[in-house]
Design a protein around this motif. Sequence first.
Motif, short mmCIF file in Angstrom:
data_model
loop_
_atom_site.label_atom_id
_atom_site.label_comp_id
_atom_site.label_asym_id
_atom_site.label_seq_id
_atom_site.Cartn_x
_atom_site.Cartn_y
_atom_site.Cartn_z
N VAL A 57 0.85 -1.20 0.00
CA VAL A 57 0.00 0.00 0.00
C VAL A 57 0.88 1.24 0.00
CG1 VAL A 57 -1.68 1.33 1.34
CG2 VAL A 57 -1.98 -1.14 1.07
N LEU A 60 2.06 1.69 -3.61
CA LEU A 60 1.02 2.01 -4.59
C LEU A 60 0.33 3.35 -4.31
CD1 LEU A 60 -0.54 -1.52 -4.98
CD2 LEU A 60 0.97 -0.32 -6.57
N ALA A 61 0.11 3.67 -3.07
CA ALA A 61 -0.51 4.94 -2.69
C ALA A 61 0.50 5.65 -1.81
CB ALA A 61 -1.80 4.70 -1.92
N CYS A 63 2.38 6.83 0.75
CA CYS A 63 2.03 7.29 2.09
C CYS A 63 2.98 6.63 3.08
CB CYS A 63 0.58 6.95 2.43
SG CYS A 63 0.20 5.19 2.46
N ALA A 68 -1.06 3.66 5.80
CA ALA A 68 -1.23 2.42 5.06
C ALA A 68 -1.90 1.36 5.94
CB ALA A 68 0.12 1.91 4.56
N ARG A 108 -11.41 0.78 -2.67
CA ARG A 108 -11.62 2.01 -3.44
C ARG A 108 -12.06 3.16 -2.52
NH1 ARG A 108 -16.12 0.96 -6.35
NH2 ARG A 108 -15.01 -0.77 -7.29
N LEU A 111 -9.17 4.25 -0.24
CA LEU A 111 -8.19 5.04 -0.99
C LEU A 111 -8.70 6.46 -1.24
CD1 LEU A 111 -6.83 2.43 -3.52
CD2 LEU A 111 -5.50 3.64 -1.80
N ARG A 112 -9.99 6.60 -1.54
CA ARG A 112 -10.55 7.94 -1.73
C ARG A 112 -10.43 8.76 -0.45
NH1 ARG A 112 -16.03 6.35 -4.97
NH2 ARG A 112 -15.04 5.97 -6.99
N LEU A 114 -8.22 8.32 1.94
CA LEU A 114 -6.79 8.60 2.14
C LEU A 114 -6.36 9.79 1.29
CD1 LEU A 114 -4.03 7.69 3.36
CD2 LEU A 114 -3.72 6.38 1.26
N TYR A 115 -6.74 9.79 0.02
CA TYR A 115 -6.36 10.90 -0.86
C TYR A 115 -7.02 12.20 -0.43
CZ TYR A 115 -4.33 7.42 -3.99
OH TYR A 115 -3.57 6.41 -4.52
N ASP A 118 -5.17 13.50 2.50
CA ASP A 118 -3.85 13.98 2.07
C ASP A 118 -3.95 15.39 1.49
OD1 ASP A 118 -1.08 13.62 1.70
OD2 ASP A 118 -1.42 13.21 -0.43
#
Length: 127
Positions: A57, A60-61, A63, A68, A108, A111-112, A114-115, A118
């Motif tokens: 994680v 890929l993302a 962080c 993660a 999904r 992740l949304r 998390l972003y 951020d």
Amino acid sequence: MRRTAFRPKDWWNPTRAEAPVEEGPAGQDVVALRAEIDQLRRVLAGRTVVDQACGMVMVLAPCRREPARNLLVDVARQCNAQLPEVAAAVVAAWEGEPLSRLMRRALRHALRRLYAEDRGCDAPTVR
């Protein structure tokens, strides 16, 4: 002078034959300790796969480790699964096995969030 301890080759193997347990309080302690050792082995095995999934994680993302791990915990909560199960599924997905539909959806959404965190935004609404 250096000491060397010699252990049997499979001293850590939980499937090897165990010595018979004597009866009485000492025997009960031995049984309890063996159960605790087995539990700790399972926990360590689960932790390894969780650490591996956290690393994936993190790559890929982009962080840090804590976000993660929180992402994996969030996915586990949404899927009503244990963290090691989710981590094993993520590792298996990395190796080519598909994630379940529920897990893909939860990942999904996590992740949304998390972003959004951020960028300093509020988390998007779940549809």
